[in-house]
Motif scaffolding. Structure first.
Motif, PDB file in Angstrom:
ATOM      1  N   LYS A   1       0.839  -1.193   0.000  1.00 31.43           N
ATOM      2  CA  LYS A   1       0.000   0.000   0.000  1.00 31.43           C
ATOM      3  C   LYS A   1       0.877   1.248   0.000  1.00 31.43           C
ATOM      4  N   PRO A   2       0.352   2.367  -0.490  1.00 29.46           N
ATOM      5  CA  PRO A   2       1.096   3.623  -0.341  1.00 29.46           C
ATOM      6  C   PRO A   2       1.398   3.878   1.135  1.00 29.46           C
ATOM      7  N   ILE A   3       2.628   4.288   1.422  1.00 25.91           N
ATOM      8  CA  ILE A   3       3.033   4.575   2.797  1.00 25.91           C
ATOM      9  C   ILE A   3       2.715   6.036   3.100  1.00 25.91           C
ATOM     10  N   ILE A   4       1.928   6.268   4.139  1.00 27.51           N
ATOM     11  CA  ILE A   4       1.560   7.632   4.521  1.00 27.51           C
ATOM     12  C   ILE A   4       2.568   8.145   5.549  1.00 27.51           C
ATOM     13  N   ALA A   5       3.211   9.260   5.251  1.00 27.51           N
ATOM     14  CA  ALA A   5       4.193   9.846   6.162  1.00 27.51           C
ATOM     15  C   ALA A   5       3.472  10.606   7.273  1.00 27.51           C
ATOM     16  N   LEU A   6       3.588  10.103   8.497  1.00 28.78           N
ATOM     17  CA  LEU A   6       2.968  10.764   9.656  1.00 28.78           C
ATOM     18  C   LEU A   6       3.913  11.844  10.181  1.00 28.78           C
ATOM     19  N   ASP A   7       4.115  12.850   9.378  1.00 28.51           N
ATOM     20  CA  ASP A   7       5.031  13.932   9.753  1.00 28.51           C
ATOM     21  C   ASP A   7       4.293  14.979  10.582  1.00 28.51           C
ATOM     22  N   PHE A   8       3.916  14.563  11.776  1.00 31.45           N
ATOM     23  CA  PHE A   8       3.197  15.415  12.709  1.00 31.45           C
ATOM     24  C   PHE A   8       4.079  15.696  13.923  1.00 31.45           C
ATOM     25  N   PRO A   9       3.790  16.775  14.654  1.00 28.28           N
ATOM     26  CA  PRO A   9       4.638  17.107  15.804  1.00 28.28           C
ATOM     27  C   PRO A   9       4.391  16.274  17.041  1.00 28.28           C
ATOM     28  N   GLY A  10       3.252  15.561  17.108  1.00 24.63           N
ATOM     29  CA  GLY A  10       2.982  14.823  18.324  1.00 24.63           C
ATOM     30  C   GLY A  10       1.871  13.801  18.184  1.00 24.63           C
ATOM     31  N   GLU A  11       1.662  13.059  19.255  1.00 26.56           N
ATOM     32  CA  GLU A  11       0.696  11.952  19.279  1.00 26.56           C
ATOM     33  C   GLU A  11      -0.731  12.417  19.001  1.00 26.56           C
ATOM     34  N   HIS A  12      -1.125  13.547  19.556  1.00 21.77           N
ATOM     35  CA  HIS A  12      -2.502  14.020  19.383  1.00 21.77           C
ATOM     36  C   HIS A  12      -2.840  14.181  17.910  1.00 21.77           C
ATOM     37  N   GLU A  13      -1.949  14.812  17.163  1.00 24.85           N
ATOM     38  CA  GLU A  13      -2.194  15.046  15.733  1.00 24.85           C
ATOM     39  C   GLU A  13      -2.218  13.726  14.952  1.00 24.85           C
ATOM     40  N   VAL A  14      -1.379  12.784  15.361  1.00 21.23           N
ATOM     41  CA  VAL A  14      -1.334  11.487  14.681  1.00 21.23           C
ATOM     42  C   VAL A  14      -2.672  10.769  14.793  1.00 21.23           C
ATOM     43  N   PHE A  15      -3.188  10.653  16.003  1.00 23.05           N
ATOM     44  CA  PHE A  15      -4.408   9.871  16.171  1.00 23.05           C
ATOM     45  C   PHE A  15      -5.651  10.619  15.701  1.00 23.05           C
ATOM     46  N   HIS A  16      -5.592  11.930  15.698  1.00 22.77           N
ATOM     47  CA  HIS A  16      -6.675  12.696  15.065  1.00 22.77           C
ATOM     48  C   HIS A  16      -6.711  12.391  13.571  1.00 22.77           C
ATOM     49  N   PHE A  17      -5.539  12.336  12.939  1.00 22.96           N
ATOM     50  CA  PHE A  17      -5.468  12.011  11.515  1.00 22.96           C
ATOM     51  C   PHE A  17      -5.932  10.586  11.247  1.00 22.96           C
ATOM     52  N   LEU A  18      -5.478   9.625  12.041  1.00 28.63           N
ATOM     53  CA  LEU A  18      -5.798   8.215  11.800  1.00 28.63           C
ATOM     54  C   LEU A  18      -7.284   7.919  11.969  1.00 28.63           C
ATOM     55  N   GLN A  19      -8.017   8.793  12.659  1.00 24.53           N
ATOM     56  CA  GLN A  19      -9.456   8.595  12.818  1.00 24.53           C
ATOM     57  C   GLN A  19     -10.207   8.651  11.495  1.00 24.53           C
ATOM     58  N   HIS A  20      -9.574   9.201  10.459  1.00 34.35           N
ATOM     59  CA  HIS A  20     -10.240   9.283   9.159  1.00 34.35           C
ATOM     60  C   HIS A  20     -10.332   7.917   8.474  1.00 34.35           C
ATOM     61  N   PHE A  21      -9.611   6.919   8.984  1.00 37.52           N
ATOM     62  CA  PHE A  21      -9.476   5.648   8.283  1.00 37.52           C
ATOM     63  C   PHE A  21     -10.021   4.496   9.119  1.00 37.52           C
ATOM     64  N   GLN A  22     -10.668   3.568   8.432  1.00 33.30           N
ATOM     65  CA  GLN A  22     -11.234   2.393   9.095  1.00 33.30           C
ATOM     66  C   GLN A  22     -10.493   1.122   8.711  1.00 33.30           C
ATOM     67  N   GLU A  23      -9.381   1.250   8.043  1.00 30.02           N
ATOM     68  CA  GLU A  23      -8.630   0.082   7.579  1.00 30.02           C
ATOM     69  C   GLU A  23      -7.180   0.195   8.024  1.00 30.02           C
ATOM     70  N   PRO A  24      -6.481  -0.935   8.121  1.00 24.37           N
ATOM     71  CA  PRO A  24      -5.054  -0.884   8.438  1.00 24.37           C
ATOM     72  C   PRO A  24      -4.299  -0.170   7.324  1.00 24.37           C
TER      73      PRO A  24
END
Length: 235
Positions: free
Chosen positions: A4-27
């Protein structure tokens, strides 16, 4: 490891990461780089893994062989799927990295794939020659680094799309070509210099693509990801 395309989680911290990941329902297949890892430490890797995602831990290790070996042995316990070093560290360093990774991988677990950075996709040929004092062409430099990575028995390299097909021809199709600098047509290139679209990367021989702000900076990350996947898969 999926392709799969690798998504770069170039965020400053954990909060932003998991806020972003909430958009997805798949691994997903995601990249955790220095910015995030140095802020949050290994816990962020464990937490993202717990959600079922594959991880490319992009720390680009580059130090004396023994230090890299020890560091890689520690990283192996995190259970990531892909890790990297700088090919400029040399064959002995790359061999030591592989030794450490194999030694640190828990019994019964599959070790992470190990790849080497050739030349950053933000580097131009002019910069390479003037600042690194490498007087080969950029293409020749990347190919040289790919060949010594293969000699060190690594699984592949990080390169730009523009070198991927040549590396496949020289090092074999099974030798991974992981290509950052992927943008959707008309998107901002940001600080990348050697870029391509997902379908262009597929046509030019990439094994895996890394996509950052085209998805993470989108108003609709899920839609952007689906578009990238469609182009990458040729649908």
């Amino acid at each position: 490891m999926n392709n799969k395309p690798i998504i770069a989680l170039d965020f400053p911290g954990e909060h932003e990461v998991f806020h972003f990941l909430q958009h997805f329902q798949e691994p997903l297949f995601v990249k955790i780089g220095m910015e995030l890892y140095l802020q949050e430490g290994p816990d962020i890797v464990r937490k993202v893994k717990e959600q079922g995602h594959d991880i490319f831990l992009d720390l680009k290790l580059h130090d004396i062989p023994n230090t890299v070996k020890s560091a890689m042995k520690g990283l192996a316990h995190l259970g990531v799927d892909l890790v990297n070093v700088h090919a400029a560290g040399g064959i002995q360093m790359m061999e030591a990295a592989l030794e450490g990774l194999e030694a640190g991988t828990p019994v019964g677990k599959k070790r992470a794939k190990l790849i080497a950075v050739t030349q950053l996709t933000s580097t131009t040929e002019e910069q390479m020659k003037s600042e690194q004092q490498i007087h080969l062409s950029l293409l020749e430099s990347v190919l040289h680094y790919a060949k010594i990575a293969k000699q060190a028995q690594l699984d592949g390299v990080v390169c730009s799309v523009h070198e991927a097909k040549m590396i496949a021809n020289e090092c074999g199709e099974e030798f991974l070509r992981v290509t950052p600098g992927i943008r959707l047509a008309g998107g901002d290139v940001h600080d990348q210099k050697r870029i391509a679209t997902p379908d262009g990367a597929r046509a030019d021989g990439s094994s895996l693509i890394v996509v950052g702000r085209a998805i993470t900076g989108s108003r609709d990350p899920l839609a952007a990801y689906k578009e990238v996947c469609s182009l990458w898969e040729g649908n």
